[in-house]
Enzyme design. Structure first.
Site, PDB file in Angstrom:
ATOM      1  CG  LEU A   1      10.426  27.254 -12.272  1.00  0.00           C
ATOM      2  CD1 LEU A   1      11.160  26.024 -12.843  1.00  0.00           C
ATOM      3  CD2 LEU A   1      11.472  28.491 -12.481  1.00  0.00           C
TER       4      LEU A   1
ATOM      5  CD  GLU B   1      -2.612   1.011   2.462  1.00  0.00           C
ATOM      6  OE1 GLU B   1      -2.871   0.078   3.179  1.00  0.00           O
ATOM      7  OE2 GLU B   1      -3.402   2.192   2.844  1.00  0.00           O
TER       8      GLU B   1
END
Lengths: 262, 382
Positions: B340, B245
């Site tokens: 950015l 998991e």
């Protein structure tokens, strides 16, 4: 022998999302290029599989003419559900045009045995779109091209071609060559099981001598078309920017009218 | 660096999943985000290409694959597409393993064909309003009554809980002296059982195309034949699959961070400021070089863990290290990639904003970063 032998012609084409370049002999530079099964051919494979599923006793063979990597196109068609494949591969085939390729395909299809030949409407790289017709002439059988729908029953193919102005209902007796458009129905995805099963399906590899074709009948030197010059497409330039000082609509209309677009 | 986990069949399957994502998922993401979940029919489509049945035994219509590599490919491609399909991920990577491991023959015959063909998707209900990682403290009860159990309680944060046809509910069926870990059982609750109520689809910060539900159980009569594994032994079962998991969370974190890097690269090459492309500034180059390097390191760790899972050598502490490292890397990378993008990166029409919001929870669900550190420190005999 199956009662309906379907042959699908497929092409391995450069991935259009890659940067494509020309080699020194002005053919497409295939080194370092990813290739794939021409998307338009997927529609032909899909129709072949649907016909097979409808008539029960049919067999689907996928055929390609191309370099070693072209096996990728066959693998995908087999993983979609094709039964077997034929790969014509020979160094002397390099640079063949549609006339060369069609003659090789015709021999390969005759070698395989066929009742129905299915093609895409065009390749996504060369985009000639004439191969199905030339192939039908070479095989000497009827052609039904650019179909959006087809069914096969009792040795007869019945089809619909949708044009700009009219839809035509067409019919031909088998054997025949047909091509289908991208409106014939979405192609299925290869499933996990299809991919694993494809590994075990037979792929017959043939060269020119197996098909009784002389090297000088095909290839770049025998092509009827010659590429004299090729240039990389220039990078896209910044378009015209119109500043809206209140007359933006008029400027836009003038711009379009100036290019005879309205 | 070239990854060496995959062969030709893996590549072909990846191509199929990538094509599927591009056509069937990516165009619908805005609509599904607005709706708060992907439609149930999607899981029929994923079944058609064989995703749902990968690990289901062949006799029930699946492919019977033991390896986790194909699952890895599926969840990488979902991540690369900057999408999220939480219900499917939880069904395949978290819930299905319990069924595969603990279902008896009668239960297999009843449920496995549906898992393979997409008719059944399952979810698991562990967390309660008052219990998270402290499984032993849960208060949902199931009391035996003839051939049935009477289930009462409330669960929350249940990924896929709205769409799920089956829900594994962890409930207390008994007490065994002082040991709080004993007496927990797994009951499979089916859609339509009387008293089983799905509450709100919770409004999350991110992962908006995944449904996350509150579930209520008000005197739900669950047949005893729906108990998965041995009665009272659920705690051991629940901890047995944690490695897979957690690794699957790491795989998704790595893939979505990779998607963020690619989005940033595309964006900075197009966007111009002060007359130059953003990509032409040294800061941009350095930031993206850092991101690429960190992702390379995380990928090496993830790949080694996937190999370890297949080989059966991946320990819970190993998986905790991988989840910790991959999700913390994801957080740093996605944050810098958003930066950015400037102001556009904060707009939800840009996928980078979605990735930013989606990333926050990977350091929380499947065990928080702090829980991962506890697990790791235990392995250090601390």
């Amino acid at each position: 022998m199956k009662t309906l032998r379907i042959v699908v012609c497929v092409k391995y084409v450069p991935d259009a999302t890659c940067d494509r370049r020309f080699a020194d002999d002005l053919t497409v530079d295939r080194d370092d290029l990813d290739g794939l099964l021409s998307e338009l051919d997927e529609y032909a494979v899909e129709q072949a599989l649907q016909i097979k599923e409808a008539v029960d006793d049919a067999e689907v063979t996928v055929v390609t003419v191309g370099p070693e990597d072209a096996l990728g196109a066959l693998s995908k068609a087999l993983s979609m559900g094709g039964d077997k494949a034929v790969h014509v591969e020979d160094d002397d085939l390099h640079g063949s045009d549609v006339l060369g390729t069609s003659s090789v395909l015709a021999r390969a299809i005759e070698h395989t045995g066929y009742d129905l030949v299915l093609c895409g409407m065009a390749s996504t790289d060369g985009g000639m779109g004439v191969l199905p017709s030339i192939l039908a002439e070479r095989l000497g059988v009827p052609q039904l091209t650019q179909l959006s729908e087809l069914t096969v029953k009792d040795g007869v193919v019945t089809a619909r071609r949708d044009g700009d102005l009219a839809s035509e209902q067409l019919r031909a007796s088998l054997p025949a060559v047909v091509s289908v458009t991208d409106r014939s129905g979405e192609a299925r995805y290869p499933s996990f099981k299809g991919i694993m099963a494809a590994k075990k399906k037979p792929v017959e590899t043939l060269d020119l001598s197996d098909l009784g074709i002389a090297a000088d009948e095909v290839g770049l030197a025998a092509a009827w078309t010659k590429v004299d010059e090729a240039a990389q497409r220039p990078p896209r330039t910044v378009g015209t920017i119109l500043a809206d000082d209140g007359s933006g609509g008029r400027q836009l209309a003038d711009f379009l009218a100036g290019r005879r677009l309205v | 660096m070239e990854r060496n986990l995959f062969d030709e069949e893996h590549d072909a399957f990846r191509a199929t999943v990538r094509q599927f994502m591009a056509k069937e998922v990516v165009p619908h993401m805005p609509e599904w985000e607005a709706a708060g979940m992907a439609p149930r029919e999607l899981f029929k489509k994923t079944a058609q290409i064989g995703i749902n049945g990968l690990q289901v035994p062949e006799e029930f219509g699946g492919a019977g694959v033991d390896s986790f590599l194909f699952n890895t490919i599926v969840f990488e491609e979902i991540g690369y597409a900057a999408a999220s399909l939480g219900g499917l991920q939880v069904h395949l990577n978290t819930v299905l393993p319990y069924f595969l491991e603990y279902a008896n023959d009668e239960q297999k015959a009843r449920w496995f064909p549906g898992f393979a063909d997409g008719d059944l998707v399952a979810s698991i209900a562990m967390t309660e309003p008052g219990t998270g990682s402290d499984l032993a403290g849960m208060t949902t009860t199931a009391v035996r009554d003839g051939d049935d159990y009477i289930l009462n309680g409330a669960k929350t944060f249940i990924t896929g809980g709205i769409n799920a046809d089956l829900v594994i509910v962890v409930a207390r069926t008994g007490r065994d002296g002082e040991d709080r870990r004993k007496g927990l059982s797994l009951l499979v609750v089916e859609s339509g059982m009387e008293g089983f109520v799905r509450g709100r689809n919770l409004d999350k910060l991110g992962l908006k195309s995944s449904d996350t539900a509150e579930l209520l159980f008000d005197h739900v009569r669950v047949p005893a034949r729906n108990v998965l594994g041995t009665e009272g032994g659920a705690f051991a079962l629940l901890t047995s699959n944690l490695a897979q998991e957690r690794l699957s969370i790491a795989i998704t974190a790595q893939a979505t961070a990779t998607a963020a890097l690619n989005l940033a690269i595309d964006y900075v090459r197009q966007r111009k400021v002060f007359g130059r492309r953003v990509a032409d500034f040294q800061n941009t180059k350095f930031v993206l070089a850092d991101c690429a390097t960190e992702l390379e390191a995380a990928q090496a760790l993830v790949d080694r863990a996937v190999t370890g899972l297949d080989a059966g050598t991946l320990t819970p502490a190993d998986a905790a290290k991988v989840k910790l490292f991959a999700t913390e890397t994801q957080a740093r990378v996605v944050d810098r990639c958003l930066q950015l993008h400037g102001g556009y990166g904060y707009m939800r029409e840009y996928p980078i904003s979605r990735l930013y919001a989606d990333a926050r929870v990977t350091r929380i669900f499947g065990g928080t970063s702090e829980v991962m550190k506890s697990v790791i420190s235990k392995s250090l005999a601390l």
